[in-house]
Design a protein around this motif. Structure first.
Motif, mmCIF file in Angstrom:
data_model
loop_
_atom_site.group_PDB
_atom_site.id
_atom_site.type_symbol
_atom_site.label_atom_id
_atom_site.label_comp_id
_atom_site.label_asym_id
_atom_site.label_seq_id
_atom_site.Cartn_x
_atom_site.Cartn_y
_atom_site.Cartn_z
ATOM 1 N N ARG A 166 -1.741 9.210 36.672
ATOM 2 C CA ARG A 166 -1.786 9.536 35.242
ATOM 3 C C ARG A 166 -1.016 10.824 34.955
ATOM 4 N NH1 ARG A 166 -4.546 8.335 30.678
ATOM 5 N NH2 ARG A 166 -4.672 10.131 29.262
ATOM 6 N N LYS A 167 -1.276 11.810 35.814
ATOM 7 C CA LYS A 167 -0.593 13.088 35.613
ATOM 8 C C LYS A 167 0.921 12.943 35.725
ATOM 9 C CE LYS A 167 -4.216 16.236 37.092
ATOM 10 N NZ LYS A 167 -4.893 16.708 38.309
ATOM 11 N N SER A 168 1.349 12.254 36.744
ATOM 12 C CA SER A 168 2.794 12.126 36.934
ATOM 13 C C SER A 168 3.412 11.288 35.825
ATOM 14 C CB SER A 168 3.123 11.567 38.316
ATOM 15 O OG SER A 168 2.478 10.321 38.480
ATOM 16 N N VAL A 203 -0.755 19.469 31.727
ATOM 17 C CA VAL A 203 -1.248 18.253 32.373
ATOM 18 C C VAL A 203 -2.364 18.626 33.357
ATOM 19 C CG1 VAL A 203 -0.629 16.463 34.038
ATOM 20 C CG2 VAL A 203 0.881 16.954 32.115
ATOM 21 N N MET A 204 -2.142 19.687 34.106
ATOM 22 C CA MET A 204 -3.098 20.100 35.123
ATOM 23 C C MET A 204 -4.398 20.599 34.517
ATOM 24 S SD MET A 204 -2.079 19.518 38.081
ATOM 25 C CE MET A 204 -3.188 20.514 39.073
ATOM 26 N N THR A 205 -4.270 21.368 33.447
ATOM 27 C CA THR A 205 -5.490 21.924 32.851
ATOM 28 C C THR A 205 -6.157 20.934 31.915
ATOM 29 O OG1 THR A 205 -4.083 22.954 31.204
ATOM 30 C CG2 THR A 205 -4.825 24.352 32.987
ATOM 31 N N ASN A 206 -5.520 19.748 31.847
ATOM 32 C CA ASN A 206 -6.113 18.657 31.101
ATOM 33 C C ASN A 206 -6.278 18.969 29.616
ATOM 34 O OD1 ASN A 206 -6.860 16.100 31.131
ATOM 35 N ND2 ASN A 206 -8.770 16.353 32.286
#
Ligand code: GDP
Ligand code: MG
Length: 743
Positions: free
Chosen positions: A107-109, A270-273
């Protein structure tokens, strides 16, 4: 051929690289602006994605060794396409066998590559098509959902191109049919997607364009595979190709110099949502980058303007081409800003540009003010100098000179001030101009006072020369009209002075009031000069001289102006008395200015000038003093007159002659009778006649008188000597008798 370097932008620990800017340089894309494209690949693990990318773009992503079947390093890789301005992104992700665990990274990528790429290649096996099978559908579902999240706030919908590459395409089913099947599957997925509020009715085609391509089996038909890959490559390189993929509408509009910033902040989000919406991201990026670009340009600009500091702010100089230089430097700084920053969000760019302009203007404003100050000083100093010089020239017209100098100074100032006034600033020199004009006025006002003083002095001198002779003359011939003459002279002088004033007044641009005042001053000044002259002429010694002259004139000369020879029968005493009394009346005449013939003549008095008082020339005490002194002096004349009578009387009295004839009759007869005596007599008579005929009696008489006086003197001296030897007493007696007689 050298491998193109590849970079793992996101590593297996999901950390974003710091080396992206360096790689952008290495790839030669750092200054590409918008002239670059990004393509990413998506698909299940080990479906030949890396292989395809390497063939298509000449990259060197790691491919799975066919013999070992080992998974390649997870993460997102980036490289540059050979011979094209294309960033190629290889996403190494999910292995179908270990799904669940990796859904998060998938999902992140997906989010990351969707946000940064224009074209997404989706890799599918042909045998998977139409199976509506877990792994593939899950992947597409993720892509769609992510896309909706990214672009939900976008006003003008940006589209992404999905290039679906069908691998191991056999060709039994035509590509169109496969495409149709896939489209139907995608529509179904789209339908079932939970959509955000307000976007419930949006269609898949609002967000995506689709393109399909089939590639033969790479291992079974390598030649065919290569051939098709070359054809597919055309879609990436040839804008003329009908299937050209990098159409402008897919471009994410991130300038190459901001790509690192943008990509890293997207990954951060993306990482910290956190909610990730691209418009906001792009705006943030624009702000960040515009600041960076502006700061860089500003640094250069600051270095450029540094050399202004010493001459303008410290040495007080005027830089001739400052205006031009400032303008050029500001333009350069803005141009350098525009070059990179104009590619970012226009709203942000314009705002930042305005901010930068203000910042540049503030910096330059220091020099504008500095130069203006220097200019102000110089103008004022050179005005003052020029004025001084021009006022030295003979026959100047003050008002004209001042006007010319002022115009010249202001012209100089204004043209120089205009030259440093930059457009698009709030600078102004209006106030300074006003202050300067005021200053020039003050300078000329004090010069005017100075010149006025000089003019008054000249005027005074002129009056002095004009008054001197007539006043002296009048005072030397004192009579009842004397003061009238002097007042007349005064009036003439004032008239002349007024003429000169009137002439000068034009030059000084004087007001009516000022002229009036000057005339009043002139009148008073002339009077003071006149009074000084009178005082000079009537100083004690000169006054006494005048009295003596008058006295002599009255006493020693007769009415015909001939010198008097005193005869014994003359009444010296009454002549003396009359002459003295007449002379002493002059003291009264001199003592006060007589205005009886100039009725109404008056000069306005002031605090330190009292006209009435100025009319008095000799005080009462002075008059008495002078009278006494004169009396004493006149005594000498009296004595002299008396003495001269004694001298005349001493000649021959008549009775002596009669006596002489009576007593000398015998002698007379004897002379006549004796020839020798007669001869002597005739001789004596002849001499007498000659003297008479030639009118030599006077000189002879004088000679005789002198001789007799000398003789008397000598006799007196002898007598005195003999008395001196006999005693002091008798001498004193003699002196006192002489004195008594005098009184
Ligand atoms: P990735 O994990 O998707 O990047 O796949 P790789 O490119 O690493 O390749 C995985 C394996 O698939 C390799 O052993 C390749 O030889 C093989 N492979 C590559 N292309 C094809 C293809 O077109 N057809 C088939 N059947 N195998 C391929
Ligand atoms: Mg791979």
């Amino acid at each position: 051929m050298k491998d193109i370097p590849r970079l793992q932008v996101v590593d297996e620990n999901q950390k974003f690289t710091e080396e992206l800017p360096a790689y952008m340089e290495k790839w030669g894309l750092a200054d590409a602006g918008f002239k670059y494209n990004v393509v990413a690949v998506f698909g299940s693990q080990s479906t030949g994605k890396s292989t395809l990318l390497n063939r298509l773009f000449g990259t060197s992503f790691v491919e799975m060794d066919e013999n070992q079947r080992q998974q390649t390093t997870k993460g997102i890789w980036l490289s540059r396409g050979r011979g094209m301005h294309v960033l190629v992104m290889d996403v190494e992700g999910t292995d179908g066998r270990e799904r669940g665990e990796d859904q998060d990274f998938e999902r992140k990528s997906a989010l990351f590559s969707m946000a940064t790429s224009e074209v997404i290649i989706i890799n599918l096996w042909e045998h998977q098509v139409g199976l509506y099978q877990g792994a593939n559908i899950g992947l597409l579902k993720t892509v769609f959902e992510v896309n909706l999240q990214l672009f939900q706030n976008q006003k003008s919908k940006e589209k992404t191109l999905l290039l679906i590459v069908i691998r191991d395409f056999v060709g039994a089913t035509p590509l169109e049919n496969l495409a149709k099947t896939i489209r139907a599957d995608l529509e179904k997925v789209w339908e079932n997607l939970s959509k955000p509020e307000g976007l419930e009715n949006c269609k898949i085609t609002d967000y995506f364009d689709f393109m399909f391509s089939g590639l033969p089996h790479k291992i079974l038909l390598p030649d065919k595979f290569d051939e098709e890959v070359q054809k597919l490559r055309q879609r990436f390189t040839d804008p003329e190709n009908p299937f050209y993929v990098f159409r402008p509408e897919y471009h994410k509009r991130i300038p190459a110099d901001g790509y690192n910033m943008y990509a890293s902040s997207i990954w951060d989000k993306v990482m910290t949502n956190k909610d990730l919406d691209l418009p906001t991201q792009q705006e943030l990026l624009a702000q960040y980058r515009c600041d960076e670009i502006s700061n860089a340009a500003f640094e250069v600009f600051k270095e450029q303007i540094a050399p202004f500091k010493i001459p303008i702010l410290e040495k007080g100089q005027i830089m001739a081409d400052l205006g031009e230089k400032m303008k050029t430097m500001r333009e350069q700084a803005l141009a350098s800003f525009d070059k990179s920053a104009s590619r970012y969000n226009q709203g942000v760019y314009q705002k930042k540009r305005a901010e930068m302009l203000v910042k540049l203007n503030t910096q330059l404003g220091v020099y504008f003010v500095g130069q203006l100050n220097n200019l102000h000083k110089k103008t004022s100093v050179s005005f003052s100098e020029k004025l001084k010089n021009q006022l030295k020239e003979p026959g100047y017209n003050f008002a004209e000179v001042v006007a010319n100098c002022k115009k010249e100074a202001m012209d100089f100032y204004l043209s120089a001030a205009k030259a440093i006034l930059l457009p698009e600033t709030d600078w102004s020199y209006a106030h300074d101009e006003e202050v300067l004009a005021e200053e020039l006025n003050e300078i000329s006002a004090s010069a005017r006072v100075e010149e006025f003083k000089k003019m008054n002095k000249a005027l005074e001198k002129q009056m002095q020369t004009e008054l001197a002779d007539p006043v002296a003359l009048a005072l030397n011939r004192p009579d009842n009209t004397m003061w009238h003459k002097i007042i007349q002279t005064y009036k003439n002088t004032v008239t002349d002075g007024e003429k000169m004033l009137a002439k000068k007044a034009k030059s000084f641009d004087s007001s009516e009031e000022e002229i009036q005042q000057s005339v009043t001053d002139l009148k008073r000044q002339a009077w003071i000069v006149l009074r000084k002259k009178v005082d000079e002429e009537l100083a004690d010694s000169l006054l006494l001289l005048k009295l003596r002259d008058r006295f002599e004139e009255k006493f020693r000369y007769d009415e015909m102006g001939l010198p008097r020879v005193w005869k014994p029968e003359d009444d010296i005493d009454s002549y003396f008395q009359k002459a003295r009394d007449e002379t002493l009346t002059l003291v009264k005449v001199f003592s006060k200015v007589d205005l009886s013939e100039d009725a109404g003549f008056e000069i306005e008095s002031t605090d330190d000038f009292d006209f009435q008082q100025s009319l008095t020339i000799l005080t009462e005490a002075k008059q008495i003093d002078i009278t006494n002194r004169f009396k004493r002096e006149s005594d000498a004349f009296y004595l002299e007159a008396k003495r001269s009578v004694v001298a005349t009387t001493a000649k021959v009295p008549t009775w002596v002659i009669i006596m002489l004839i009576a007593l000398g009759w015998n002698e007379f007869m004897a002379v006549i009778r004796s020839p020798i005596y007669l001869m002597f007599f005739i001789f004596a008579v002849t001499i007498g006649y000659v003297i008479y005929a030639l009118d030599l009696w006077g000189p002879v008489e004088r000679i005789l008188t002198t001789v007799s006086m000398e003789a008397t003197k000598m006799a007196k001296a002898k007598l005195a000597e003999s008395i001196h030897t006999t005693g002091q007493g008798s001498q004193q007696y003699e002196l006192s008798t002489i004195k008594d007689k005098n009184d």
